[in-house]
Enzyme design. Structure first.
Site, PDB file in Angstrom:
ATOM      1  N   ASN A 107       0.831  -1.204   0.000  1.00 34.39           N
ATOM      2  CA  ASN A 107       0.000   0.000   0.000  1.00 34.39           C
ATOM      3  C   ASN A 107       0.865   1.253   0.000  1.00 34.39           C
ATOM      4  O   ASN A 107       1.932   1.290   0.599  1.00 34.39           O
ATOM      5  CB  ASN A 107      -1.030  -0.011   1.155  1.00 34.39           C
ATOM      6  CG  ASN A 107      -0.419  -0.173   2.530  1.00 34.39           C
ATOM      7  OD1 ASN A 107       0.587  -0.834   2.704  1.00 34.39           O
ATOM      8  ND2 ASN A 107      -1.047   0.424   3.526  1.00 34.39           N
ATOM      9  N   GLU A 143       0.382   5.251   0.619  1.00 39.93           N
ATOM     10  CA  GLU A 143      -0.513   6.323   1.081  1.00 39.93           C
ATOM     11  C   GLU A 143      -0.028   7.696   0.607  1.00 39.93           C
ATOM     12  O   GLU A 143       1.040   7.826   0.020  1.00 39.93           O
ATOM     13  CB  GLU A 143      -0.620   6.266   2.612  1.00 39.93           C
ATOM     14  CG  GLU A 143      -1.295   4.987   3.083  1.00 39.93           C
ATOM     15  CD  GLU A 143      -1.486   4.911   4.581  1.00 39.93           C
ATOM     16  OE1 GLU A 143      -2.201   3.999   5.027  1.00 39.93           O
ATOM     17  OE2 GLU A 143      -0.924   5.750   5.319  1.00 39.93           O
ATOM     18  N   CYS A 177      -4.295   0.911  -2.294  1.00 37.97           N
ATOM     19  CA  CYS A 177      -4.157  -0.354  -1.568  1.00 37.97           C
ATOM     20  C   CYS A 177      -3.119  -1.236  -2.271  1.00 37.97           C
ATOM     21  O   CYS A 177      -2.906  -1.123  -3.486  1.00 37.97           O
ATOM     22  CB  CYS A 177      -5.471  -1.110  -1.556  1.00 37.97           C
ATOM     23  SG  CYS A 177      -6.838  -0.245  -0.781  1.00 37.97           S
ATOM     24  N   GLU A 186      -3.343  -4.283  -3.107  1.00 37.55           N
ATOM     25  CA  GLU A 186      -3.924  -5.148  -4.146  1.00 37.55           C
ATOM     26  C   GLU A 186      -3.988  -4.427  -5.496  1.00 37.55           C
ATOM     27  O   GLU A 186      -3.692  -5.012  -6.531  1.00 37.55           O
ATOM     28  CB  GLU A 186      -5.334  -5.592  -3.751  1.00 37.55           C
ATOM     29  CG  GLU A 186      -5.399  -6.461  -2.511  1.00 37.55           C
ATOM     30  CD  GLU A 186      -5.589  -5.671  -1.221  1.00 37.55           C
ATOM     31  OE1 GLU A 186      -5.099  -4.507  -1.134  1.00 37.55           O
ATOM     32  OE2 GLU A 186      -6.222  -6.208  -0.298  1.00 37.55           O
ATOM     33  N   CYS A 225     -10.459  -4.641   0.440  1.00 32.25           N
ATOM     34  CA  CYS A 225     -11.549  -3.684   0.634  1.00 32.25           C
ATOM     35  C   CYS A 225     -12.501  -3.742  -0.567  1.00 32.25           C
ATOM     36  O   CYS A 225     -12.234  -4.423  -1.571  1.00 32.25           O
ATOM     37  CB  CYS A 225     -10.983  -2.275   0.810  1.00 32.25           C
ATOM     38  SG  CYS A 225     -10.465  -1.499  -0.737  1.00 32.25           S
ATOM     39  N   CYS A 270     -10.992  -2.791  -3.992  1.00 30.27           N
ATOM     40  CA  CYS A 270     -10.078  -3.824  -4.496  1.00 30.27           C
ATOM     41  C   CYS A 270     -10.851  -5.066  -4.941  1.00 30.27           C
ATOM     42  O   CYS A 270     -10.452  -5.728  -5.904  1.00 30.27           O
ATOM     43  CB  CYS A 270      -9.042  -4.173  -3.445  1.00 30.27           C
ATOM     44  SG  CYS A 270      -7.850  -2.828  -3.216  1.00 30.27           S
TER      45      CYS A 270
HETATM   46 ZN    ZN Z   1      -8.294  -1.995  -1.187  1.00 34.06          ZN
END
Ligand code: ZN
Length: 161
Positions: free
Chosen positions: A62, A64, A73, A75, A112, A115
């Site tokens: 990830n 940020e 993210c 993924e 999430c 994703c």
């Molecule tokens: Zn995600």
């Protein structure tokens, strides 16, 4: 009127030690790649490893940003990287792990919602099941045979044809 039900099967292993050798190796690498995360705000570092059908291994973590919605993210970083580097080679499996300064990494986390949508689209595109291996730094591991199972009634490319 009728009521319908959605359910799916997945496998739960008590620990990484129970996994078949190849899956164990991928999850170990996912644990290691959490170190590459840039997560100064959430301090929740996620690592994702893809194994392609050619045997290639690709890493994602990830990333940020001070402008929070800019963050990505692990993924989706991984899917974009694979699609850019190896556009013709399908992913067979993705292992996902995490670590956090605030909480124990002792259970699997799931992708999430955004994703899940991205994974579902990728799987639809390659027309092969994409296996997910989900586990923390310790504790049980979930293996899901097809990422699309995590997104029932998905909005797909079929709607735009
Ligand atoms: Zn995600």
């Amino acid at each position: 009127m009728k009521e319908k039900k959605f359910e799916f099967n997945y496998t739960v292993y008590d620990s990484i030690e129970e996994l078949p050798a190849e899956q164990k190796k991928l999850l170990k690498e996912a644990r290691e790649v959490t170190e590459h995360a840039y997560a100064p705000y959430s301090r929740f570092q996620v690592g994702a490893i893809a194994k392609l059908s050619s045997g290639e291994i690709v890493k994602g973590s990830n990333q940020e940003n001070a402008s929070f919605p800019v963050g990505l993210c692990a993924e989706r970083v991984l899917l974009a990287t694979v699609s850019s580097l190896f556009p013709k080679i399908p992913i067979q499996s993705i292992a996902i792990s995490y670590k956090s300064e605030e909480q124990k990494s002792d259970h699997p986390i799931s992708p999430c919602g955004i994703c899940r949508q991205a994974l579902q689209e990728y799987e639809g595109r390659i027309r092969e099941p994409l296996q997910l291996i989900l586990g923390g730094m310790e504790g049980p591991v979930y293996v899901i045979d097809s990422a699309s199972k995590l997104l029932p009634l998905a909005f797909t490319s079929e709607e735009l044809r």
